[in-house]
Design a protein around this motif. Structure first.
Motif, PDB file in Angstrom:
ATOM      1  N   GLU A 134       0.829  -1.205   0.000  1.00  0.00           N
ATOM      2  CA  GLU A 134       0.000   0.000   0.000  1.00  0.00           C
ATOM      3  C   GLU A 134       0.866   1.259   0.000  1.00  0.00           C
ATOM      4  O   GLU A 134       0.619   2.198  -0.762  1.00  0.00           O
ATOM      5  N   THR A 135       1.882   1.268   0.837  1.00  0.00           N
ATOM      6  CA  THR A 135       2.715   2.472   0.963  1.00  0.00           C
ATOM      7  C   THR A 135       3.776   2.554  -0.136  1.00  0.00           C
ATOM      8  O   THR A 135       4.034   3.628  -0.670  1.00  0.00           O
ATOM      9  N   GLU A 136       4.381   1.420  -0.481  1.00  0.00           N
ATOM     10  CA  GLU A 136       5.465   1.444  -1.461  1.00  0.00           C
ATOM     11  C   GLU A 136       4.975   1.653  -2.890  1.00  0.00           C
ATOM     12  O   GLU A 136       5.642   2.305  -3.681  1.00  0.00           O
ATOM     13  N   ILE A 137       3.836   1.065  -3.207  1.00  0.00           N
ATOM     14  CA  ILE A 137       3.370   1.095  -4.595  1.00  0.00           C
ATOM     15  C   ILE A 137       2.044   1.833  -4.732  1.00  0.00           C
ATOM     16  O   ILE A 137       1.933   2.817  -5.454  1.00  0.00           O
ATOM     17  N   TRP A 138       1.048   1.334  -4.040  1.00  0.00           N
ATOM     18  CA  TRP A 138      -0.325   1.754  -4.294  1.00  0.00           C
ATOM     19  C   TRP A 138      -0.523   3.260  -4.155  1.00  0.00           C
ATOM     20  O   TRP A 138      -1.131   3.888  -5.022  1.00  0.00           O
ATOM     21  N   ASN A 139      -0.013   3.826  -3.105  1.00  0.00           N
ATOM     22  CA  ASN A 139      -0.244   5.256  -2.859  1.00  0.00           C
ATOM     23  C   ASN A 139       0.548   6.150  -3.798  1.00  0.00           C
ATOM     24  O   ASN A 139       0.293   7.356  -3.874  1.00  0.00           O
ATOM     25  N   GLY A 140       1.489   5.543  -4.525  1.00  0.00           N
ATOM     26  CA  GLY A 140       2.327   6.354  -5.404  1.00  0.00           C
ATOM     27  C   GLY A 140       1.996   6.258  -6.871  1.00  0.00           C
ATOM     28  O   GLY A 140       2.700   6.847  -7.702  1.00  0.00           O
ATOM     29  N   ILE A 141       0.952   5.526  -7.226  1.00  0.00           N
ATOM     30  CA  ILE A 141       0.603   5.375  -8.645  1.00  0.00           C
ATOM     31  C   ILE A 141      -0.692   6.110  -8.951  1.00  0.00           C
ATOM     32  O   ILE A 141      -1.476   6.449  -8.050  1.00  0.00           O
ATOM     33  N   SER A 142      -0.938   6.334 -10.229  1.00  0.00           N
ATOM     34  CA  SER A 142      -2.131   7.076 -10.646  1.00  0.00           C
ATOM     35  C   SER A 142      -3.396   6.264 -10.403  1.00  0.00           C
ATOM     36  O   SER A 142      -3.353   5.029 -10.292  1.00  0.00           O
ATOM     37  N   GLU A 143      -4.531   6.966 -10.330  1.00  0.00           N
ATOM     38  CA  GLU A 143      -5.815   6.273 -10.163  1.00  0.00           C
ATOM     39  C   GLU A 143      -6.102   5.369 -11.355  1.00  0.00           C
ATOM     40  O   GLU A 143      -6.701   4.304 -11.206  1.00  0.00           O
ATOM     41  N   GLU A 144      -5.660   5.804 -12.544  1.00  0.00           N
ATOM     42  CA  GLU A 144      -5.875   4.992 -13.744  1.00  0.00           C
ATOM     43  C   GLU A 144      -5.149   3.652 -13.618  1.00  0.00           C
ATOM     44  O   GLU A 144      -5.718   2.608 -13.947  1.00  0.00           O
ATOM     45  N   LEU A 145      -3.918   3.677 -13.128  1.00  0.00           N
ATOM     46  CA  LEU A 145      -3.173   2.429 -12.981  1.00  0.00           C
ATOM     47  C   LEU A 145      -3.746   1.587 -11.847  1.00  0.00           C
ATOM     48  O   LEU A 145      -3.786   0.350 -11.949  1.00  0.00           O
ATOM     49  N   GLN A 146      -4.201   2.243 -10.770  1.00  0.00           N
ATOM     50  CA  GLN A 146      -4.838   1.488  -9.688  1.00  0.00           C
ATOM     51  C   GLN A 146      -6.026   0.694 -10.235  1.00  0.00           C
ATOM     52  O   GLN A 146      -6.170  -0.512  -9.983  1.00  0.00           O
ATOM     53  N   ASN A 147      -6.866   1.375 -11.008  1.00  0.00           N
ATOM     54  CA  ASN A 147      -8.037   0.711 -11.595  1.00  0.00           C
ATOM     55  C   ASN A 147      -7.615  -0.401 -12.548  1.00  0.00           C
ATOM     56  O   ASN A 147      -8.196  -1.494 -12.558  1.00  0.00           O
ATOM     57  N   PHE A 148      -6.560  -0.141 -13.328  1.00  0.00           N
ATOM     58  CA  PHE A 148      -6.080  -1.129 -14.295  1.00  0.00           C
ATOM     59  C   PHE A 148      -5.532  -2.357 -13.587  1.00  0.00           C
ATOM     60  O   PHE A 148      -5.796  -3.501 -13.998  1.00  0.00           O
ATOM     61  N   PHE A 149      -4.766  -2.156 -12.528  1.00  0.00           N
ATOM     62  CA  PHE A 149      -4.232  -3.275 -11.751  1.00  0.00           C
ATOM     63  C   PHE A 149      -5.372  -4.150 -11.218  1.00  0.00           C
ATOM     64  O   PHE A 149      -5.299  -5.388 -11.268  1.00  0.00           O
ATOM     65  N   ILE A 150      -6.402  -3.534 -10.693  1.00  0.00           N
ATOM     66  CA  ILE A 150      -7.520  -4.306 -10.133  1.00  0.00           C
ATOM     67  C   ILE A 150      -8.198  -5.115 -11.241  1.00  0.00           C
ATOM     68  O   ILE A 150      -8.568  -6.284 -11.044  1.00  0.00           O
ATOM     69  N   ARG A 151      -8.340  -4.509 -12.420  1.00  0.00           N
ATOM     70  CA  ARG A 151      -8.925  -5.238 -13.540  1.00  0.00           C
ATOM     71  C   ARG A 151      -8.059  -6.433 -13.929  1.00  0.00           C
ATOM     72  O   ARG A 151      -8.570  -7.505 -14.262  1.00  0.00           O
ATOM     73  N   LEU A 152      -6.730  -6.236 -13.879  1.00  0.00           N
ATOM     74  CA  LEU A 152      -5.828  -7.341 -14.222  1.00  0.00           C
ATOM     75  C   LEU A 152      -5.966  -8.502 -13.244  1.00  0.00           C
ATOM     76  O   LEU A 152      -5.737  -9.659 -13.616  1.00  0.00           O
ATOM     77  N   SER A 153      -6.330  -8.217 -12.009  1.00  0.00           N
ATOM     78  CA  SER A 153      -6.472  -9.306 -11.028  1.00  0.00           C
ATOM     79  C   SER A 153      -7.676 -10.186 -11.324  1.00  0.00           C
ATOM     80  O   SER A 153      -7.822 -11.254 -10.718  1.00  0.00           O
ATOM     81  N   LEU A 154      -8.525  -9.764 -12.270  1.00  0.00           N
ATOM     82  CA  LEU A 154      -9.692 -10.567 -12.643  1.00  0.00           C
ATOM     83  C   LEU A 154      -9.347 -11.670 -13.633  1.00  0.00           C
ATOM     84  O   LEU A 154     -10.116 -12.620 -13.801  1.00  0.00           O
ATOM     85  N   VAL A 155      -8.200 -11.537 -14.326  1.00  0.00           N
ATOM     86  CA  VAL A 155      -7.912 -12.443 -15.434  1.00  0.00           C
ATOM     87  C   VAL A 155      -6.711 -13.322 -15.116  1.00  0.00           C
ATOM     88  O   VAL A 155      -5.883 -12.983 -14.268  1.00  0.00           O
TER      89      VAL A 155
END
Length: 845
Positions: free
Chosen positions: A251-272
């Protein structure tokens, strides 16, 4: 050992633990010019190589890289500064030269490098965190430097993702050694040793749980080790704490430092499940900026160019999965749809079905199978059947042929009662629809087609040849302007005639039903099944030993099938023409058939073309006694039980011949015994029984050989079937000769004499085919003659008669006759003149 280091990166390994396995691995790797160590954060890449360099008897130069090194000047300063700590003269020379951004500078640099390396016996140059390097000119410099390394020098590139340099030339030369995450993972033994070093007492069950949760990830194992002494055990305590701590770090190392677009994209990738470059680009809708930002998160995501995919750490995926509820329903649907379509295009059938089911897209499910052969692979059929069992009822009311797909899924599993039950259910349901409904006509028509296939299979066991009724119903549904979505016509294995019983007249009854079926289907569907009537007559003639009649029928069938492009039938017809040509000893005709067998390979719509081609060609090589030329996949174990008409059983028949010719009898006998317990085609069963009888004879069990031969005779005689015996050639000749002398049972002596004579003729003609094949392919002869055979062959060439030879050699006439028969067999000669010619040409006498 001399080690030169420059600002080593902080390691995530809190407790140092030296792993001898990795030291041995890098000791092997250092013999290669390039060693690529590619793994995510926390796998202990740096520590493992440092452990190795401590024992390495040579010089190590360690260059620590960062994002700033994408500036050429900065990269060169970093590199020369590191070198200066070990060799100031070399560093001074290359610093004066500057970054090699021209060909002349590169040549100059390589000359200086050769002189530098020449002063050392062994050197390793390590570039750590190479994943930061994106500047093209630096990457090209590294490529040239690697390709010009001198003997005794090795370069290690440590990276979190695949390095972006061209390694094709290195791979082709065998100069590249890869070390992956799997190599760096802790093994269970190493985990136990590590805990013992830290005086941690853990039960074996706890160690296995830790391995399962961490997958050998060094960083997670260290987190567990730090806290183990403070907790009463792993399960229920440390397991949750370990994941909580790691997720907090993410959460601190990666998540809080990336754009909202990439956050959403990462979550979508976890579906496949699949993260191929192509699919990622589709999901990102070609947004290069988004993909570039994703690739920068190399602590838990890495690009693997070897498999053309991204790899995401399993715990990071678990971290993302907890956030899936933040996605909208439409975002999930779009992701599953794109992933499903990609999987369908790339033949990941079960994954495609899984994604389509999640969004209830049964139109897409149906579309996946439009081009799939009638026989759906067993594992896919099983998954598909379960999926359609739980599908909403309304899907079958709106999606054309979905009911048919449901029925096909059960037929392809060999679940006959369930298949019949489903067919009855859908027929009743669909007949309630309006008569002018397109959905009714197409779905009902395809249900009848599947039912016809089902009845064609079941007639092997119930001897009811009524499958034509369902073909007629199928054709009737399309009597108007309505065309079927697809027409899968099933051709049963190599035997065509749907008959299992040995009852007299059964083959003719099956052919009559087939004739009625073909007549109605062929007229309605532009020649579908054309040629099958002639082929069935030809097959029956073949098995009865009526060679000329069989050849005439099969040749006509081939012409009709070619006109209507019935590729499965074409291969079946060529299969019999090849067998007929072998029985005639006609090698030129065989060669033509083999050439013709390649033609259907050009048609991509013929999905089983390569499988069928391999089967037919391997059958030929087994008959020639050249099992080494059999396709590799047909040298393996017998496939699990499938219906006798399924292609797996056709393959098993060839595997049986391969086992026979290679004298691997136990699995062969097991397969034949299993065949006895299930349905089988009459002709295929007789072929296997003939093989089994010969196997027992070769194993010196005459009683068993005669018993199986008697069983085969009783199944063959009602319909005058002889070819399965004749095709066993010299082995059947030997067996029947012995039976004529010693057997006292149900087999008539005239039948044994007939099979003995015809199998002997077949063996001679086959020997001639083998000889011509060897000559045509310039294969050296390995024929070995006994001294007696050489003497008698010499006598024959000198013009002596058999009686003269017997008298001169003081042998019985029968002995001379037997020896001469062996000589004919070995040389493949057709007559005495041919034998003398071959002997003289080969300088045997």
């Amino acid at each position: 050992m001399e080690t030169i280091l420059h600002t080593r990166a902080n390691s995530r390994v809190f407790f140092h633990f030296k792993r001898p396995r990795l030291t041995r691995l890098f000791t092997e790797a250092v013999r290669y010019p390039l060693v690529m160590v590619c793994a995510g954060a926390g796998y202990g890449k740096t520590s493992a190589i440092l452990d190795f360099t401590e024992e390495y008897r040579g010089t190590t130069v360690w260059v620590q890289l960062s994002e700033r090194d994408n500036v050429r000047t900065r990269f060169w300063e970093n590199y020369t500064h590191t070198i200066a700590q070990g060799d100031t003269n070399f560093a001074r020379e290359i610093k004066k030269l500057g970054f090699p951004d021209t060909k002349d500078k590169m040549h100059h640099y390589l000359a200086i490098l050769r002189d530098f390396i020449g002063t050392m016996k062994r050197i390793v140059v390590v570039f750590d965190d190479f994943h930061f390097i994106e500047e093209i000119s630096i990457l090209r410099f590294m490529e040239q430097a690697i390709n010009n390394l001198q003997a005794g020098a090795s370069m290690f590139l440590i990276s979190r993702s695949s390095v972006r340099i061209n390694t094709a030339g290195l791979v082709s030369k065998g100069w590249l050694f890869n070390v992956s995450e799997n190599d760096l993972r802790f093994t269970e033994d190493e985990l136990a040793q590590y805990f013992r070093q830290l005086d941690i007492s853990a039960q074996p069950d706890s160690l296995r749980e830790i391995m399962q949760d961490t997958a050998g990830w060094a960083f997670a194992i260290n987190l567990v080790a730090q806290s183990y002494q403070k907790a009463p055990g792993y399960g229920g305590y440390l397991r949750r704490a370990m994941k909580t701590n790691i997720f907090a770090l993410m959460e601190t190392e990666i998540w809080n430092g990336i754009s909202e677009e990439l956050q959403n994209f990462f979550i979508r990738l976890s579906l496949v499940y699949h993260l191929s470059f192509d699919l990622i680009e589709l999901l990102a809708k070609g947004d290069a900026g988004l993909i570039a930002e994703l690739e920068r998160q190399s602590a838990y995501v890495r690009r693997d160019s070897h498999i053309n995919a991204y790899l995401i750490h399993h715990l990071f995926l678990e971290f993302l999965a907890a956030k899936q509820e933040t996605l909208s329903r439409e975002q999930k649907r779009e992701t599953y749809k794109i992933a499903g379509d990609w999987c369908a295009r790339n033949s990941f059938m079960i994954d495609a079905l899984s994604y389509y089911e999640k969004i209830g897209d049964y139109e897409a499910v149906n579309a996946v199978f439009l081009e799939v052969p009638a026989q759906i692979p067993m594992d896919i059929a099983r998954y598909l059947a379960a999926m359609l069992d739980r599908a909403p009822k309304e899907a079958f009311d709106t999606v054309e042929t979905l009911a048919t797909l449901h029925l096909r899924a059960y037929i392809c599993q060999g679940l006959w009662e369930k298949s019949n039950e489903i067919a009855v259910h859908y027929e009743k349901k669909i007949l309630k629809l309006p008569e002018n409904s397109i959905l009714r006509k197409r779905t009902l028509g395809d249900i009848y087609l599947c039912w016809a296939i089902l009845r064609g299979m079941l007639c092997l066991t119930d001897d009811r040849y009524d499958f034509d009724r369902y073909y007629e119903k199928f054709a009737a549904c399309y009597s108007g302007s309505v065309e079927p979505v697809y027409v899968h016509i099933y051709s049963p294995a190599p035997w065509v005639i749907r008959v299992g019983t040995s009852a007299k007249g059964a083959p003719e009854e099956s052919i009559k039903a087939l004739t009625r079926a073909v007549n109605c289907v062929s007229r309605r569907f532009n020649g579908r099944m054309d040629g099958e009537i002639e082929l069935s007559h030809g097959v029956l003639d073949f098995y009865r030993g009526h060679i000329r009649a069989a050849e005439s029928c099969v040749t006509r069938a081939l012409g009709r099938s070619r006109e209507s492009k019935q590729f499965v039938l074409i291969h079946r017809e060529l299969f019999y023409l090849m067998r007929l040509a072998v029985s005639q000893g006609d090698y030129p005709k065989i060669e033509q058939v083999l050439r013709d067998m390649k033609t259907p390979l050009d048609y991509s719509e013929y999905s089983h073309r390569y499988i069928n081609y391999d089967i037919l060609l391997s059958w030929y090589y087994c008959i020639l006694g050249m099992p080494e030329k059999t396709s590799d996949w047909l040298k393996g174990n017998f496939s699990p039980y499938a219906h006798a008409g399924f292609i797996e059983n056709f393959a098993n028949q060839v595997k049986a011949r391969y086992c026979y010719i290679t004298r691997n009898y136990p699995p062969l006998l097991s397969y034949i015994q299993e065949m006895r317990q299930r349905e089988s085609y009459l002709f295929g069963r007789l072929e296997m029984l003939a093989i089994e009888a010969c196997v027992h004879y070769k194993m010196k069990d005459k009683a068993k050989a005669f018993a199986v031969l008697s069983e085969a005779y009783e199944a063959a005689s009602p319909n005058d079937i002889v070819m399965p015996f004749i095709e066993m050639g010299k082995d059947m000749r030997t067996l029947t000769k012995s039976a004529l002398k010693e057997y006292r049972g149900k087999i008539p002596e005239p039948w044994l004499e007939n099979i003995n004579r015809k199998s002997n003729t077949y063996a001679k003609r086959l020997a001639g085919v083998v000889t011509e094949y060897r000559q045509a392919n310039r294969i050296a002869d390995d024929i070995v003659f006994s001294p007696r055979e050489t003497e008698i062959l010499t006598d024959l060439c000198h013009g002596l008669s058999r009686a003269d030879i017997a008298a001169d050699r003081k042998l019985s006439p029968n002995t001379v006759k037997k020896v001469i028969a062996n000589i004919y067999m070995k040389l493949g000669a057709k007559n005495l003149a041919d034998l003398i010619r071959i002997a003289l040409e080969r300088k045997i006498v």
